[in-house]
Structures are given as C-alpha cells and as structure tokens.
Design a protein around this motif. Structure first.
Motif, PDB file in Angstrom:
ATOM      1  N   PRO A  43       0.839  -1.196   0.000  1.00 40.51           N
ATOM      2  CA  PRO A  43       0.000   0.000   0.000  1.00 40.51           C
ATOM      3  C   PRO A  43       0.879   1.253   0.000  1.00 40.51           C
ATOM      4  CG  PRO A  43      -0.499  -1.414   1.888  1.00 40.51           C
ATOM      5  CD  PRO A  43       0.671  -2.005   1.203  1.00 40.51           C
ATOM      6  N   ASP A  44       0.406   2.317  -0.660  1.00 36.03           N
ATOM      7  CA  ASP A  44       1.154   3.571  -0.709  1.00 36.03           C
ATOM      8  C   ASP A  44       1.496   4.058   0.689  1.00 36.03           C
ATOM      9  OD1 ASP A  44       1.562   4.142  -3.344  1.00 36.03           O
ATOM     10  OD2 ASP A  44      -0.413   5.051  -3.621  1.00 36.03           O
ATOM     11  N   GLY A  45       2.743   4.404   0.886  1.00 33.20           N
ATOM     12  CA  GLY A  45       3.124   5.066   2.130  1.00 33.20           C
ATOM     13  C   GLY A  45       3.424   4.142   3.290  1.00 33.20           C
ATOM     14  N   VAL A  46       3.199   2.827   3.140  1.00 30.01           N
ATOM     15  CA  VAL A  46       3.411   1.936   4.274  1.00 30.01           C
ATOM     16  C   VAL A  46       4.908   1.865   4.601  1.00 30.01           C
ATOM     17  CG1 VAL A  46       3.617  -0.224   2.990  1.00 30.01           C
ATOM     18  CG2 VAL A  46       2.712  -0.251   5.301  1.00 30.01           C
ATOM     19  N   LEU A  47       5.240   1.830   5.905  1.00 25.14           N
ATOM     20  CA  LEU A  47       6.635   1.838   6.320  1.00 25.14           C
ATOM     21  C   LEU A  47       7.203   0.423   6.341  1.00 25.14           C
ATOM     22  CD1 LEU A  47       6.481   4.380   9.283  1.00 25.14           C
ATOM     23  CD2 LEU A  47       6.983   4.805   6.867  1.00 25.14           C
TER      24      LEU A  47
END
Lengths: 268, 361
Positions: free
Chosen positions: A94-98
């Motif tokens: 997912p976008d932005g997941v660390l």
C-alpha cells in the motif's frame, strides 16, 4: 521442532488448470527438506503455476500437495502460513506503508483472532531486518525504495513468518546482476543458518545451477528432469526443454554446470 | 546502495544489536500509535465543536443557558421543543450518517484497493435513493417504510454488483466498472421517476436525491443507531485483517488470511453501514468518497485508518450541515448539497491526478 519426513512438501499426480486449460498435468514432485530447490523452464511452461499450487494459492483440478504426508488443503489458513511462507511474483505494498510496519505483517499467522501482538513480535521483526540488511530502512516508506531494497523487505516479511519452507516466484526478476546475487546469497544464508527449505522459480539458468541443491526443469506442464544440477543441466535436457542449441561448460568459479547458448549466427 | 550482505553473526554482540533494533522498532510503533490517538482527538474536537455550534445557533434565539437547561430537561417548553425535537435529532442523525458513510467508504476503498471505489460512486447510495423515491411515488409509502425501502435498495444494488463482478474472486477494477455502470442506470431510472411525478411529490422526493437530515424522529434514530452500533462492533472485530487486505490476494493468503472470504465480509459490512446511513439521511454526497482519504492523510503511512475515517465522516456531515443551515443567507439547504459542493472538486482532482501515486505522510 519435530523432524518430519525427508520430503516435507510433495505433489502427488497434481493437475492445475486455469479456466479448464490444463497447465500442470498429473505431476509428481518431491521437495527435499532443508535444501534449496530451483524450478526452471521456458516461458509458459507452468513453473509459476506449479509454485502457486505448492503454495496453496490454487485449488488442484485433481491430485494433491502434501506437507508431512497431510493434504495441504486440510491445514487451517494460519496453521499453513506458520509452516510455508510465500513471496508472490509482484507483491503490492500500500502507498506510504513503512518498512517495519510491512515486515510486522509477516507476524499475522502467529496472532490471535483479535490481532493482538505477542511480545516476541518486535524482536523477530528486528532479527529479520538485521538478517536482510534492511535495519537502516525501517522508518522509510516502501514505495520510495529501489527494486533491490524492496525485494529484501518482502523477503524480510516472509522470514518474519518464521516458516520452515519459503516459496518464491521469480524473486530476482527486475534486479540487476549484483542485486540478484545479493538476494540469492541472502536466501542461501537463511538456508544454511536456519535449515529453511527454499523453493524458487528462477529465470536465470546459470544462477539456478550455482545456488540450487536440487533443480527441477519444467517443460509443458511436466517435469523434464529433476535432480542435482550436475545431473540435470545437460545440453540435451536444457536444449530440448528450451528449444535451444547450447553447450555446457564448468562454471569457472564454482564448477557447477554453466549453460552457454548458441544463436543462429554462431553455429559451428 | 548498502553493502547489504547480512552476517550470520551470533553471540552476545549480535543479540545486543537485535535488542537495540527491537526497541527502536517498538518506539517507532508507539510514536505512530500516539499520532493516531492525537488525530482521533483532533477530529473528535472538530466534530464536537460542529455539534455544539449546531445546538446553539438558530433563529429561535436561545442562549447558552437555555440550551443547557433544555438538555437536562429543565428548559422552557419552547426551548425544549427546539433543542430536543429539532436540533438534537438533527445532530444525532448527522453523526450516525457520517460515521456510517465514512467507515463504509473506508472499507470499500481499502478492500477494493481503489480510492474511486466508494459506495456513492458505485451506485449503492443511488440504489437507496431510487428505492426510497420509487416507494414514495409508485407505492405511496411514507415515514419509516421509506427508510426500509432505501435500506433494501442499497442491498439490492450491492447484490447486483456482486453478481456481475464476481469471477471466482473480487478484483477491484471490475467491481468499480460494474458499479459505475449500475450507478448510471440507477440515476437514469431516478430521473425518469421524478419527471413523471407531480411537482409536490417531486419536491418531497428531492431530499432522497441529495440527502438531508431535517425532521427525523427519535424512533427512526433509535433504529438506525442500534443498527450502526452493531455494525461498528462487527467492523472493530474484523479490523485486524485490514492491513493484509491492503496487500494482494496472494500475499494475504500466504499470511494465513482467507482473502476471498475476508474481502466479502468487508464489503458486506461496508454495504450494511452505508445502507443504514442512507436509509436515515439519504445519499449525502461524497462523504463516503472523501472521509477515508482525509483520514489516511492525517494518520499517514498507508494505514487503513478505519476509526479515523468514521470520525472524519461524522465531522464532515456535522460541519457541512452547519454551513447548509446558516451560511447561505435566508435559505437552509439540505446537507447533501454542501457536501456535494466540497466533494465534486475533490473527485475531479482525484481523477486528474490519475489515482496513481500516494502523497500522504
């Protein structure tokens, strides 16, 4: 941990099909426990499909896959995920997941119904970050990583599952040669250090011959040859599976068989 | 590029390093959780402020003291009527509709992995409108029966979409395309119904086309409130699966989640929430579409942010209703017109941006 039968994962007259089109046809296969197995074959030979069948991502048309002699379909979803980790061909983050957060998702099979984390989770995440050399990336977002870094993060997630079998579908595609080696070294290390059974679909024949203990050549949904690379990687076997004119030399570094393909303009 | 090669080192030094990394990982996790809590509080304060302003403002000219005494049952008959019969039900309806739409939208968008896959774009709220309007104009329903029809309409469109989009599994894009198709069919039918109705009927039907929260009785609020609480509880119990659903089906399955079933459960919960909200307040435009992206941007790091999405939904409806009631001089308009004015540009921006890259955090 109990010692299961020497062939932990096994396909028994396994037939896999997409929409009625048979891709893998009554195939028998034994995956040696604690070893590295590479599955190779030409495009559309069914090697990725076979991996998906072993990973329980596809329901067989007929036949079955067994783990310790038990049909894998009889395992609970989490029970199976504690034994077998899978890295699909092009996983989506997912976008932005660390990084640390994604890797921690590998702990899901060990969590209860309400998702409570165990006290071990942070330590295991730290261990796999260290083992994959991604500690420095822990606070970065996955989408901003390079291809090689991202692939190591996905492997860290699979390792966080603490499964004794890891299945990987073309883990080195889209990586340059130094990152391919880095990744295969990492898997070898996990195999040597923890006895993890590694099964991977590979495109690159010479890397497969170099890193695998056990090589399976798939051609048109069937096994063309299986065994140690030295037995399997013959000009005849590879030549007929890949419809290729080639010769086999000894790899100057490891002595493993090395395929040298011959194109139309270079025939003797 | 890092040297990359991991070492098989063991012994006290390696253990100490792992322990240090583990505590860094734990600290970062705590920090993210604190940010989540702070966001919940901040959005909660905005919602509370909106609700308070709605209670205080209005033509009745009540003072703060009048409102307080009416709330505890000590007010004059006039102030009690205005507060307990008019303003409080309105605020409660805004909260229920906002929570349902915000959370329903978040479930849809995460489960189908597409920011456009929101129940209002996919015709589910439209199905509720169509059924409500048809039940009024064709069958002559009124009161709670219309709400029931709206609830059924949302479920029917969702079931149709499911039937048409299902191919041994759920793929986001097929679901979205089928949903957009159904949404235009639904809005076409709605237009046809309105044009053949007489003027008085059509103006009554209008609230079911844009969404409004005026003149809702406590009995209706009780029914949808209980429905909402049950669905909120089920969603909370389901929510640990959301991080895996944001991955691909294969990844989710290999982590021990039956992805097909989990996606189905998430969609059913989302449909229930949206149907409950729409049955109460009509298809309040764009709340389901915008709440979750706002929540995710506030929380950051690609999390599903379910609780925050629900709260953002409630805050949007409360504040938009305040604007609808008081900002436009002389005329009070249905809340759905205000949310539409905010939401439509956002939708255009989302499409223009090609819905490819994330920009949160």
């Amino acid at each position: 941990m109990t010692r299961p039968a020497p062939n932990a994962l096994r396909a028994v007259s396994l037939t896999l099909a997409y929409d009625g089109r048979t891709v893998i046809d009554a195939l028998d296969l034994e995956i040696p426990e604690g070893r590295i197995t590479a599955i190779v074959g030409p495009n559309a030979s069914g090697k990725s499909t076979l991996l998906r069948g072993l990973a329980r991502l596809m329901r067989p048309e007929s036949g079955r896959v067994t783990l310790d002699g038990r049909d894998i379909r009889s395992f609970g979803a989490k029970e199976f995920a504690k034994r077998v980790a899978v890295l699909p061909q092009q996983p989506i983050a997912p976008d932005g997941v660390l990084v640390a957060e994604l890797v921690a998702r590998g702990r899901h099979p060990h969590r209860g119904w309400f998702g409570g984390r165990s006290s071990d989770d942070d330590r295991i995440v730290a261990e796999v970050l260290e083992a994959t050399g991604t500690t420095a990336l822990a606070d970065r977002s996955v989408s901003e990583l390079s291809g090689g870094q991202r692939q190591r993060v996905w492997i860290a997630m699979a390792m966080a599952q603490r499964a004794d079998i890891v299945l990987l579908d073309e883990p080195t595609s889209f990586l340059d040669v130094s990152h391919q080696l880095e990744l295969l070294d990492l898997l070898t290390e996990s195999n040597r250090a923890h006895g993890t059974t590694v099964v991977m679909v590979l495109h690159e024949l010479n890397l497969a011959a170099r890193y695998a203990d056990h090589l399976v050549v798939i051609d048109d949904g069937r096994i063309a040859a299986a065994g140690e690379p030295a037995e399997v990687m013959t000009a005849a076997t590879i030549g007929s599976a890949f419809a290729l004119d080639c010769m086999v030399a000894a790899d100057p570094v490891t002595g493993s068989p090395m395929i040298v393909p011959i194109g139309r303009f270079h025939r003797a | 590029m890092s040297a990359g090669s991991a070492t098989v080192a063991s012994g006290p030094a390696a253990e100490a390093r792992v322990a240090a990394v583990a505590s860094t990982v734990a600290t970062a996790r705590m920090r993210r959780r604190r940010r989540g809590t702070a966001v919940v509080l901040a959005v909660g304060i905005v919602a509370f402020a909106g609700a308070t302003a709605s209670l205080l403002l209005g033509a009745a000219g009540l003072t703060f003291g009048d409102v307080l005494s009416a709330l505890v049952g000590q007010g004059s008959p006039k102030s009690e009527f205005v507060i307990v019969r008019l303003r409080l039900p309105r605020i409660t309806a805004a909260i229920i509709a906002g929570l349902g739409l915000g959370l329903g939208g978040a479930l849809f968008q995460t489960t189908l992995r597409n920011p456009l896959a929101s129940p209002d774009i996919l015709g589910i709220t439209g199905g509720a409108s169509l059924a409500a309007v048809a039940s009024m104009l064709v069958l002559g329903f009124d009161g709670p029966a219309v709400s029931l029809a709206a609830f059924a309409g949302a479920l029917i469109v969702a079931a149709l979409m499911w039937g048409l989009a299902w191919r041994g599994g759920l793929t986001g894009i097929r679901f979205v395309l089928v949903g957009i198709g159904l949404a235009s069919i639904v809005s076409g039918l709605l237009g046809w119904l309105i044009t053949r109705a007489d003027v008085r009927e059509a103006s009554e039907a209008l609230v079911w086309m844009v969404g409004g929260i005026g003149s809702i009785g406590w009995d209706e609020l009780a029914v949808s409130g209980v429905t909402l609480v049950v669905l909120l509880g089920l969603t909370a119990a389901f929510s640990p699966r959301m991080p895996l659903l944001a991955l691909s089906d294969d990844s989710a399955r290999s982590l021990g989640l039956d992805a097909t079933r989990a996606r189905a459960v998430a969609i059913v919960l989302g449909v229930g929430l949206v149907a409950a909200a729409t049955a109460l307040a009509g298809p309040v435009a764009f709340v389901a579409l915008v709440a979750a992206p706002i929540a995710r941007a506030l929380v950051g790091h690609g999390q599903a942010a379910l609780a925050v999405s629900a709260l953002v939904g409630a805050a949007i409806v409360l504040v938009a209703d305040l604007v609808a009631q008081h900002a436009l001089a002389g005329v009070a308009v249905p809340v759905g017109i205000v949310t539409g004015l905010i939401g439509a540009p956002y939708l255009l921006w989302l499409i223009a941006r090609g819905n490819r890259k994330g920009s949160d955090g």
